[in-house]
Design an enzyme around this catalytic site. Structure first.
Site, PDB file in Angstrom:
ATOM      1  N   TRP A 140       0.828  -1.195   0.000  1.00 43.47           N
ATOM      2  CA  TRP A 140       0.000   0.000   0.000  1.00 43.47           C
ATOM      3  C   TRP A 140       0.864   1.247   0.000  1.00 43.47           C
ATOM      4  O   TRP A 140       1.988   1.234   0.482  1.00 43.47           O
ATOM      5  CB  TRP A 140      -0.886  -0.001   1.237  1.00 43.47           C
ATOM      6  CG  TRP A 140      -1.777  -1.181   1.384  1.00 43.47           C
ATOM      7  CD1 TRP A 140      -2.576  -1.744   0.421  1.00 43.47           C
ATOM      8  CD2 TRP A 140      -1.967  -1.970   2.567  1.00 43.47           C
ATOM      9  NE1 TRP A 140      -3.276  -2.814   0.918  1.00 43.47           N
ATOM     10  CE2 TRP A 140      -2.911  -2.981   2.241  1.00 43.47           C
ATOM     11  CE3 TRP A 140      -1.446  -1.918   3.858  1.00 43.47           C
ATOM     12  CZ2 TRP A 140      -3.330  -3.923   3.151  1.00 43.47           C
ATOM     13  CZ3 TRP A 140      -1.855  -2.864   4.772  1.00 43.47           C
ATOM     14  CH2 TRP A 140      -2.794  -3.847   4.409  1.00 43.47           C
ATOM     15  N   VAL A 143       2.356   2.505   3.423  1.00 42.00           N
ATOM     16  CA  VAL A 143       3.322   1.657   4.132  1.00 42.00           C
ATOM     17  C   VAL A 143       4.473   1.291   3.196  1.00 42.00           C
ATOM     18  O   VAL A 143       5.596   1.757   3.349  1.00 42.00           O
ATOM     19  CB  VAL A 143       2.648   0.376   4.682  1.00 42.00           C
ATOM     20  CG1 VAL A 143       3.672  -0.477   5.429  1.00 42.00           C
ATOM     21  CG2 VAL A 143       1.486   0.726   5.598  1.00 42.00           C
ATOM     22  N   CYS A 144       4.168   0.467   2.217  1.00 41.77           N
ATOM     23  CA  CYS A 144       5.209  -0.066   1.335  1.00 41.77           C
ATOM     24  C   CYS A 144       5.662   0.932   0.275  1.00 41.77           C
ATOM     25  O   CYS A 144       6.672   0.716  -0.392  1.00 41.77           O
ATOM     26  CB  CYS A 144       4.710  -1.341   0.676  1.00 41.77           C
ATOM     27  SG  CYS A 144       4.242  -2.602   1.876  1.00 41.77           S
ATOM     28  N   GLY A 145       4.903   2.041   0.135  1.00 42.01           N
ATOM     29  CA  GLY A 145       5.338   3.106  -0.755  1.00 42.01           C
ATOM     30  C   GLY A 145       6.157   4.154  -0.026  1.00 42.01           C
ATOM     31  O   GLY A 145       7.256   4.527  -0.446  1.00 42.01           O
ATOM     32  N   PRO A 148      10.168   3.026   1.369  1.00 39.58           N
ATOM     33  CA  PRO A 148      11.308   3.112   0.454  1.00 39.58           C
ATOM     34  C   PRO A 148      11.481   4.487  -0.180  1.00 39.58           C
ATOM     35  O   PRO A 148      12.615   4.902  -0.454  1.00 39.58           O
ATOM     36  CB  PRO A 148      11.002   2.045  -0.604  1.00 39.58           C
ATOM     37  CG  PRO A 148       9.535   1.826  -0.516  1.00 39.58           C
ATOM     38  CD  PRO A 148       9.169   2.049   0.916  1.00 39.58           C
TER      39      PRO A 148
END
Length: 239
Positions: A140, A143-145, A148
């Protein structure tokens, strides 16, 4: 009469100078911030079923379409592309099949960490390409965007985030995550903008057919317009 003639000459000189300036402006150098096929790496993060089930900022069918189009665009322009998953076997499931089909020989890097940047296999792979720009799409977004994107920026990378090939658990979650990344220096972009920015000039015939083919399949009304113009008038972009 002489004075009138001199005024005409001055006017013509000013007009010629203006046209010269306009001509040079049109033929100016492209912005250094524009993406090119050889100045970045594409990082696609966690486009998996379990992540998609809880995505509500976008329709899942749109995300599947957009990330596949994004991947196809990168492949056409030979952009180094990294696929990653999180807990593939134990929780999130495999990569979207249509995305995996774009890179059938590439095995995604499967992680346990939510922040892809904290997995050395990913960052080591990025460093091998020796590019200082990273384009990211993720499920998502919040979070995962974000993880990083912020991490890469702090390490000196120039980050672009593909907003319509990503998604969050709510629209607010997605929007606030994108805003947070922008505040940190990331540039928002969409998949179609990405593809056309890499093409840039329809006179680049080597990628013309693949690019318009991707548009026909994935770009909605724009793609339909290309089909219509070609069938009805034999028209082509840039001709």
């Amino acid at each position: 009469m002489i004075q009138f003639t001199n005024q005409i000459k001055q006017s013509l000189a000013i007009a010629a100078l203006s046209l010269s300036f306009i001509g040079s402006a049109v033929a100016g150098e492209p912005a250094k911030s524009l993406l090119t096929p050889d100045n970045h790496v594409l990082l696609l993060i966690d486009h998996q079923p379990q992540m998609a089930f809880a995505t509500h900022s976008h329709e899942v069918v749109d995300i599947r379409n957009n990330v596949t189009a994004l991947a196809k665009s990168a492949k056409v322009f030979k952009v180094p592309t990294i696929l990653t998953t999180v807990a593939e076997k134990s929780f999130s499931g495999p990569l979207f099949p249509e995305l995996q089909a774009v890179f059938p020989e590439q095995k995604p890097i499967d992680r346990t960490t939510m922040n892809t940047w904290e997995d050395n296999r990913v960052t080591d792979k990025i460093k091998t390409f020796k590019k200082k720009r990273v384009v990211i799409a993720a499920l998502w977004t919040e979070v995962c965007g974000v993880g990083p994107a912020l991490s890469a920026i702090e390490e000196g990378y120039d980050v672009y985030f593909v907003t319509d090939a990503s998604g969050g658990v709510t629209k607010e979650a997605h929007d606030m995550a994108v805003l947070r990344m922008i505040q940190a220096g990331a540039k928002p972009i969409t998949w179609l903008q990405y593809m056309l920015e890499l093409q840039r000039d329809w006179a680049r015939t080597g990628t013309y057919v693949p690019v318009t083919s991707i548009a026909k399949e994935h770009a909605g009304g724009y793609g339909l317009g290309i089909i219509y113009a070609a069938e009805m008038f034999g028209a082509k972009e840039g001709h």
